[in-house]
Design a protein around this motif. Structure first.
Motif, PDB file in Angstrom:
ATOM      1  N   LEU A   1      12.716  11.625   2.909  1.00 60.62           N
ATOM      2  CA  LEU A   1      12.516  11.873   4.336  1.00 60.62           C
ATOM      3  C   LEU A   1      11.058  12.206   4.644  1.00 60.62           C
ATOM      4  CD1 LEU A   1      15.708  13.900   5.277  1.00 60.62           C
ATOM      5  CD2 LEU A   1      15.111  11.579   5.993  1.00 60.62           C
ATOM      6  N   SER A   2      10.435  13.015   3.809  1.00 55.55           N
ATOM      7  CA  SER A   2       9.028  13.355   3.991  1.00 55.55           C
ATOM      8  C   SER A   2       8.155  12.109   3.902  1.00 55.55           C
ATOM      9  CB  SER A   2       8.594  14.378   2.921  1.00 55.55           C
ATOM     10  OG  SER A   2       7.209  14.582   2.946  1.00 55.55           O
ATOM     11  N   ALA A   3       8.427  11.263   2.914  1.00 53.41           N
ATOM     12  CA  ALA A   3       7.655  10.031   2.748  1.00 53.41           C
ATOM     13  C   ALA A   3       7.889   9.076   3.918  1.00 53.41           C
ATOM     14  CB  ALA A   3       8.018   9.360   1.429  1.00 53.41           C
ATOM     15  N   SER A   4       9.128   8.966   4.360  1.00 53.62           N
ATOM     16  CA  SER A   4       9.442   8.090   5.493  1.00 53.62           C
ATOM     17  C   SER A   4       8.738   8.551   6.754  1.00 53.62           C
ATOM     18  CB  SER A   4      10.956   8.051   5.731  1.00 53.62           C
ATOM     19  OG  SER A   4      11.613   7.528   4.615  1.00 53.62           O
ATOM     20  N   TRP A   5       8.767   9.860   7.018  1.00 49.44           N
ATOM     21  CA  TRP A   5       8.080  10.398   8.190  1.00 49.44           C
ATOM     22  C   TRP A   5       6.579  10.145   8.086  1.00 49.44           C
ATOM     23  CZ3 TRP A   5       4.529  14.532   7.973  1.00 49.44           C
ATOM     24  CH2 TRP A   5       3.984  14.876   9.209  1.00 49.44           C
ATOM     25  N   THR A   6       6.002  10.344   6.928  1.00 52.54           N
ATOM     26  CA  THR A   6       4.563  10.137   6.744  1.00 52.54           C
ATOM     27  C   THR A   6       4.177   8.694   7.025  1.00 52.54           C
ATOM     28  OG1 THR A   6       4.478  11.929   5.115  1.00 52.54           O
ATOM     29  CG2 THR A   6       2.649  10.376   5.114  1.00 52.54           C
ATOM     30  N   ALA A   7       4.953   7.748   6.500  1.00 55.64           N
ATOM     31  CA  ALA A   7       4.670   6.329   6.751  1.00 55.64           C
ATOM     32  C   ALA A   7       4.822   6.007   8.236  1.00 55.64           C
ATOM     33  CB  ALA A   7       5.597   5.450   5.918  1.00 55.64           C
ATOM     34  N   TRP A   8       5.897   6.480   8.865  1.00 63.43           N
ATOM     35  CA  TRP A   8       6.144   6.225  10.291  1.00 63.43           C
ATOM     36  C   TRP A   8       5.047   6.832  11.149  1.00 63.43           C
ATOM     37  CZ3 TRP A   8       7.015   9.859  14.155  1.00 63.43           C
ATOM     38  CH2 TRP A   8       7.366   9.335  15.391  1.00 63.43           C
ATOM     39  N   ARG A   9       4.685   8.092  10.842  1.00 64.15           N
ATOM     40  CA  ARG A   9       3.672   8.799  11.620  1.00 64.15           C
ATOM     41  C   ARG A   9       2.350   8.045  11.629  1.00 64.15           C
ATOM     42  NH1 ARG A   9      -0.597  11.526  11.589  1.00 64.15           N
ATOM     43  NH2 ARG A   9      -0.873  13.246  13.039  1.00 64.15           N
ATOM     44  N   ASN A  10       2.075   7.349  10.542  1.00 63.15           N
ATOM     45  CA  ASN A  10       0.834   6.594  10.408  1.00 63.15           C
ATOM     46  C   ASN A  10       1.017   5.111  10.710  1.00 63.15           C
ATOM     47  OD1 ASN A  10      -1.358   8.517   9.288  1.00 63.15           O
ATOM     48  ND2 ASN A  10       0.506   9.057   8.184  1.00 63.15           N
ATOM     49  N   GLY A  11       2.078   4.762  11.430  1.00 60.79           N
ATOM     50  CA  GLY A  11       2.301   3.406  11.890  1.00 60.79           C
ATOM     51  C   GLY A  11       2.553   2.400  10.779  1.00 60.79           C
ATOM     52  N   PHE A  12       3.065   2.845   9.643  1.00 64.13           N
ATOM     53  CA  PHE A  12       3.324   1.982   8.490  1.00 64.13           C
ATOM     54  C   PHE A  12       2.088   1.168   8.095  1.00 64.13           C
ATOM     55  CE2 PHE A  12       7.512   2.869  10.242  1.00 64.13           C
ATOM     56  CZ  PHE A  12       8.175   3.295   9.117  1.00 64.13           C
ATOM     57  N   SER A  13       0.917   1.765   8.313  1.00 62.81           N
ATOM     58  CA  SER A  13      -0.341   1.128   7.900  1.00 62.81           C
ATOM     59  C   SER A  13      -0.473   1.213   6.385  1.00 62.81           C
ATOM     60  CB  SER A  13      -1.521   1.844   8.566  1.00 62.81           C
ATOM     61  OG  SER A  13      -1.577   3.195   8.128  1.00 62.81           O
ATOM     62  N   VAL A  14      -1.468   0.531   5.847  1.00 65.39           N
ATOM     63  CA  VAL A  14      -1.710   0.589   4.399  1.00 65.39           C
ATOM     64  C   VAL A  14      -1.968   2.035   3.980  1.00 65.39           C
ATOM     65  CG1 VAL A  14      -3.255  -0.135   2.534  1.00 65.39           C
ATOM     66  CG2 VAL A  14      -2.533  -1.787   4.270  1.00 65.39           C
ATOM     67  N   SER A  15      -2.805   2.738   4.742  1.00 63.96           N
ATOM     68  CA  SER A  15      -3.080   4.141   4.399  1.00 63.96           C
ATOM     69  C   SER A  15      -1.826   5.001   4.594  1.00 63.96           C
ATOM     70  CB  SER A  15      -4.241   4.688   5.225  1.00 63.96           C
ATOM     71  OG  SER A  15      -3.940   4.642   6.609  1.00 63.96           O
ATOM     72  N   GLY A  16      -1.006   4.656   5.595  1.00 65.19           N
ATOM     73  CA  GLY A  16       0.244   5.389   5.803  1.00 65.19           C
ATOM     74  C   GLY A  16       1.216   5.210   4.658  1.00 65.19           C
ATOM     75  N   ILE A  17       1.286   4.010   4.115  1.00 61.86           N
ATOM     76  CA  ILE A  17       2.159   3.754   2.959  1.00 61.86           C
ATOM     77  C   ILE A  17       1.620   4.489   1.732  1.00 61.86           C
ATOM     78  CG2 ILE A  17       3.072   1.951   1.432  1.00 61.86           C
ATOM     79  CD1 ILE A  17       4.178   1.134   4.035  1.00 61.86           C
ATOM     80  N   ALA A  18       0.296   4.481   1.556  1.00 59.30           N
ATOM     81  CA  ALA A  18      -0.304   5.205   0.430  1.00 59.30           C
ATOM     82  C   ALA A  18      -0.009   6.705   0.556  1.00 59.30           C
ATOM     83  CB  ALA A  18      -1.806   4.950   0.369  1.00 59.30           C
ATOM     84  N   LEU A  19      -0.145   7.243   1.767  1.00 56.50           N
ATOM     85  CA  LEU A  19       0.172   8.661   1.984  1.00 56.50           C
ATOM     86  C   LEU A  19       1.656   8.930   1.739  1.00 56.50           C
ATOM     87  CD1 LEU A  19      -1.963   9.479   5.151  1.00 56.50           C
ATOM     88  CD2 LEU A  19      -2.296  10.370   2.829  1.00 56.50           C
ATOM     89  N   ALA A  20       2.518   7.977   2.108  1.00 57.03           N
ATOM     90  CA  ALA A  20       3.954   8.144   1.886  1.00 57.03           C
ATOM     91  C   ALA A  20       4.270   8.224   0.396  1.00 57.03           C
ATOM     92  CB  ALA A  20       4.723   6.994   2.539  1.00 57.03           C
ATOM     93  N   ILE A  21       3.590   7.412  -0.404  1.00 50.08           N
ATOM     94  CA  ILE A  21       3.786   7.471  -1.857  1.00 50.08           C
ATOM     95  C   ILE A  21       3.355   8.841  -2.378  1.00 50.08           C
ATOM     96  CG2 ILE A  21       3.008   6.504  -4.068  1.00 50.08           C
ATOM     97  CD1 ILE A  21       2.917   3.739  -2.555  1.00 50.08           C
ATOM     98  N   LEU A  22       2.217   9.317  -1.882  1.00 45.63           N
ATOM     99  CA  LEU A  22       1.777  10.672  -2.252  1.00 45.63           C
ATOM    100  C   LEU A  22       2.789  11.715  -1.814  1.00 45.63           C
ATOM    101  CD1 LEU A  22      -2.051  10.611  -1.449  1.00 45.63           C
ATOM    102  CD2 LEU A  22      -0.984  10.846  -3.700  1.00 45.63           C
ATOM    103  N   ALA A  23       3.356  11.542  -0.616  1.00 44.63           N
ATOM    104  CA  ALA A  23       4.346  12.494  -0.115  1.00 44.63           C
ATOM    105  C   ALA A  23       5.581  12.516  -1.009  1.00 44.63           C
ATOM    106  CB  ALA A  23       4.733  12.144   1.329  1.00 44.63           C
ATOM    107  N   PHE A  24       6.032  11.331  -1.426  1.00 42.94           N
ATOM    108  CA  PHE A  24       7.243  11.271  -2.254  1.00 42.94           C
ATOM    109  C   PHE A  24       7.018  11.924  -3.611  1.00 42.94           C
ATOM    110  CE2 PHE A  24      10.288   9.405  -5.176  1.00 42.94           C
ATOM    111  CZ  PHE A  24      11.475   9.612  -4.482  1.00 42.94           C
ATOM    112  N   PHE A  25       5.924  11.578  -4.268  1.00 44.05           N
ATOM    113  CA  PHE A  25       5.687  12.105  -5.607  1.00 44.05           C
ATOM    114  C   PHE A  25       5.002  13.467  -5.608  1.00 44.05           C
ATOM    115  CE2 PHE A  25       6.291   7.567  -6.473  1.00 44.05           C
ATOM    116  CZ  PHE A  25       7.266   7.668  -7.447  1.00 44.05           C
ATOM    117  N   GLY A  26       4.333  13.821  -4.520  1.00 44.02           N
ATOM    118  CA  GLY A  26       3.626  15.093  -4.446  1.00 44.02           C
ATOM    119  C   GLY A  26       4.432  16.234  -3.872  1.00 44.02           C
TER     120      GLY A  26
END
Length: 116
Positions: free
Chosen positions: A57-82
């Motif tokens: 859920l944290s990773a999904s929100w992070t990606a959505w919040r950043n418009g599913f941009s490349v940087s948003g997806i990268a942040l989502a990966i960090l959110a999931f594993f971090g």
């Protein structure tokens, strides 16, 4: 809002300290522990499954919040594993960046001007 920033940083510091101690005792390989508990169908495994869902859920929100941009997806990966190690400083940064505007913090690029 400043007490909230302080709370986020205290939590992050406590997590970093605890994580350092666990790594010192058990090493970096957490996956056998994490998935092993889940494979045993035990309460620790139930907690790990619940936690995995929260990470998703944290990773999904992070990606959505950043418009599913490349940087948003990268942040989502960090959110999931971090986990909270990512989310606590990220929320602190967002709160500072948006001057405590909760709608902007939560919705990011999806934020619409509500002044209409």
């Amino acid at each position: 809002m400043k007490p909230f920033y302080l709370l986020l940083m205290v939590l992050w510091g406590a997590l970093a300290f605890y994580t350092g101690a666990v790594i010192g005792n058990d090493g970096l390989n957490l996956f056998p522990w994490f998935f092993g508990d889940m494979a045993r169908w035990s309460w620790p495994g139930q907690f790990n499954l619940d936690f995995s869902m929260m990470l998703f859920l944290s990773a999904s929100w992070t990606a959505w919040r950043n418009g599913f941009s490349v940087s948003g997806i990268a942040l989502a990966i960090l959110a999931f594993f971090g986990g909270a190690g990512f989310l606590l400083p990220y929320l602190t940064y967002l709160a500072w960046k948006h001057g405590g505007d909760t709608a902007a913090i939560l919705t990011g690029v999806n934020h619409k001007d509500r002044a209409a």
